[in-house]
Enzyme design. Structure first.
Site, PDB file in Angstrom:
ATOM      1  N   LEU A   1       4.104   1.453  -1.869  1.00  0.00           N
ATOM      2  CA  LEU A   1       4.807   2.533  -1.192  1.00  0.00           C
ATOM      3  C   LEU A   1       5.531   1.978   0.030  1.00  0.00           C
ATOM      4  O   LEU A   1       5.120   0.969   0.607  1.00  0.00           O
ATOM      5  CB  LEU A   1       3.825   3.618  -0.737  1.00  0.00           C
ATOM      6  CG  LEU A   1       3.066   4.379  -1.818  1.00  0.00           C
ATOM      7  CD1 LEU A   1       2.019   5.281  -1.168  1.00  0.00           C
ATOM      8  CD2 LEU A   1       4.015   5.203  -2.670  1.00  0.00           C
TER       9      LEU A   1
ATOM     10  N   ASN B   1       9.591  -1.763   4.793  1.00  0.00           N
ATOM     11  CA  ASN B   1       9.749  -3.204   4.566  1.00  0.00           C
ATOM     12  C   ASN B   1       8.566  -4.030   5.072  1.00  0.00           C
ATOM     13  O   ASN B   1       8.697  -5.208   5.374  1.00  0.00           O
ATOM     14  CB  ASN B   1      11.049  -3.721   5.211  1.00  0.00           C
ATOM     15  CG  ASN B   1      12.265  -2.957   4.737  1.00  0.00           C
ATOM     16  OD1 ASN B   1      12.437  -2.745   3.533  1.00  0.00           O
ATOM     17  ND2 ASN B   1      13.109  -2.525   5.663  1.00  0.00           N
ATOM     18  N   ARG B   2       7.430  -3.369   5.183  1.00  0.00           N
ATOM     19  CA  ARG B   2       6.207  -4.022   5.668  1.00  0.00           C
ATOM     20  C   ARG B   2       6.365  -4.547   7.100  1.00  0.00           C
ATOM     21  O   ARG B   2       5.622  -5.433   7.527  1.00  0.00           O
ATOM     22  CB  ARG B   2       5.772  -5.157   4.731  1.00  0.00           C
ATOM     23  CG  ARG B   2       5.383  -4.692   3.320  1.00  0.00           C
ATOM     24  CD  ARG B   2       4.205  -3.727   3.382  1.00  0.00           C
ATOM     25  NE  ARG B   2       3.687  -3.366   2.082  1.00  0.00           N
ATOM     26  CZ  ARG B   2       3.992  -2.252   1.425  1.00  0.00           C
ATOM     27  NH1 ARG B   2       4.856  -1.388   1.960  1.00  0.00           N
ATOM     28  NH2 ARG B   2       3.447  -1.976   0.266  1.00  0.00           N
ATOM     29  N   MET B   3       7.300  -3.988   7.839  1.00  0.00           N
ATOM     30  CA  MET B   3       7.507  -4.353   9.249  1.00  0.00           C
ATOM     31  C   MET B   3       6.688  -3.390  10.121  1.00  0.00           C
ATOM     32  O   MET B   3       7.218  -2.656  10.955  1.00  0.00           O
ATOM     33  CB  MET B   3       8.992  -4.280   9.601  1.00  0.00           C
ATOM     34  CG  MET B   3       9.854  -5.279   8.843  1.00  0.00           C
ATOM     35  SD  MET B   3       9.648  -6.953   9.474  1.00  0.00           S
ATOM     36  CE  MET B   3      10.575  -6.809  11.004  1.00  0.00           C
TER      37      MET B   3
END
Length: 217
Positions: A8, A191-193
């Site tokens: 997700l 974006n997994r940031m």
């Protein structure tokens, strides 16, 4: 089973180091209030990690029952596996994860039993059946021959302590407080940031001041 294609994108919030409160307790209370307002199911449920003298970590879900000025409190059987771990190694970590808000909180610190009078006061607030259940679970995590044995013990205790009677507080049951030394607040981002802000108590200060830093995701 392969879950490598399951993912997700977290896009519900941000966490800005410049606008957070100076104390992690303030932010923890704000996030808890928001989780309650969003009707997150049991947002006070937390994963509690302990490790005894055998150096083998153990984790389970317990329920947060109070945020104090110094830490967080939960209640359990002192003779349970977690109680044995705590007796051997008085350090623990708790984790809250609220998927609906895409947030996580990690709390670490020293852990110790709370005052017996405070434990007794909370015990009397519990539902009658939960009070009886505390007596059934002795020793907690101990082996039992069958479910029937548990039910029979419960029924006998119900007969001994009818609904309107006072159930005595077990000597083997009570509260623990994790005195918070470090807290990490995690806010999922695209974006997994992810945003990760860590509060660390400055042990050199007597006024319990906190330093903060941002971590890479």
């Amino acid at each position: 089973m392969d879950f490598t294609d399951q993912r997700l994108s977290y896009e519900k919030g941000t966490l800005d180091q410049q606008s957070i409160p100076t104390s992690p307790f303030e932010l923890l209370k704000v996030w808890m209030d928001e989780a309650l307002a969003e009707k997150v199911q049991e947002p006070y449920a937390m994963s509690l990690a302990t490790c005894g003298a055998d150096n083998k970590p153990s984790v389970r879900i317990v329920l947060l029952r109070e945020i104090t000025e110094t830490g967080i409190i939960f209640y359990t059987n002192y003779e349970s596996a977690k109680g044995q771990d705590i007796a051997e190694n008085p350090n623990a970590e708790a984790l809250f994860f609220w998927h609906k808000l895409e947030r996580q909180v990690r709390i670490s610190g020293s852990i110790a039993k709370i005052d017996t009078a405070k434990s007794a006061a909370y015990f009397q607030k519990r539902p009658h059946d939960s009070q009886v259940g505390a007596w059934v679970s002795q020793p907690q995590s101990g082996e039992v021959a069958s479910r029937d044995v548990m039910e029979q013990t419960f029924d006998q205790l119900q007969a001994d302590y009818p609904d309107n009677s006072q159930v005595p507080v077990p000597a083997f049951w009570g509260g623990y407080e994790i005195t918070i030394e470090q807290v990490e607040f995690w806010q999922g981002r695209a974006n997994r940031m992810h945003d990760r802000i860590v509060y660390t108590q400055d042990s050199k200060q007597n006024n319990a001041s906190w330093t903060t830093k941002r971590l890479l995701p």
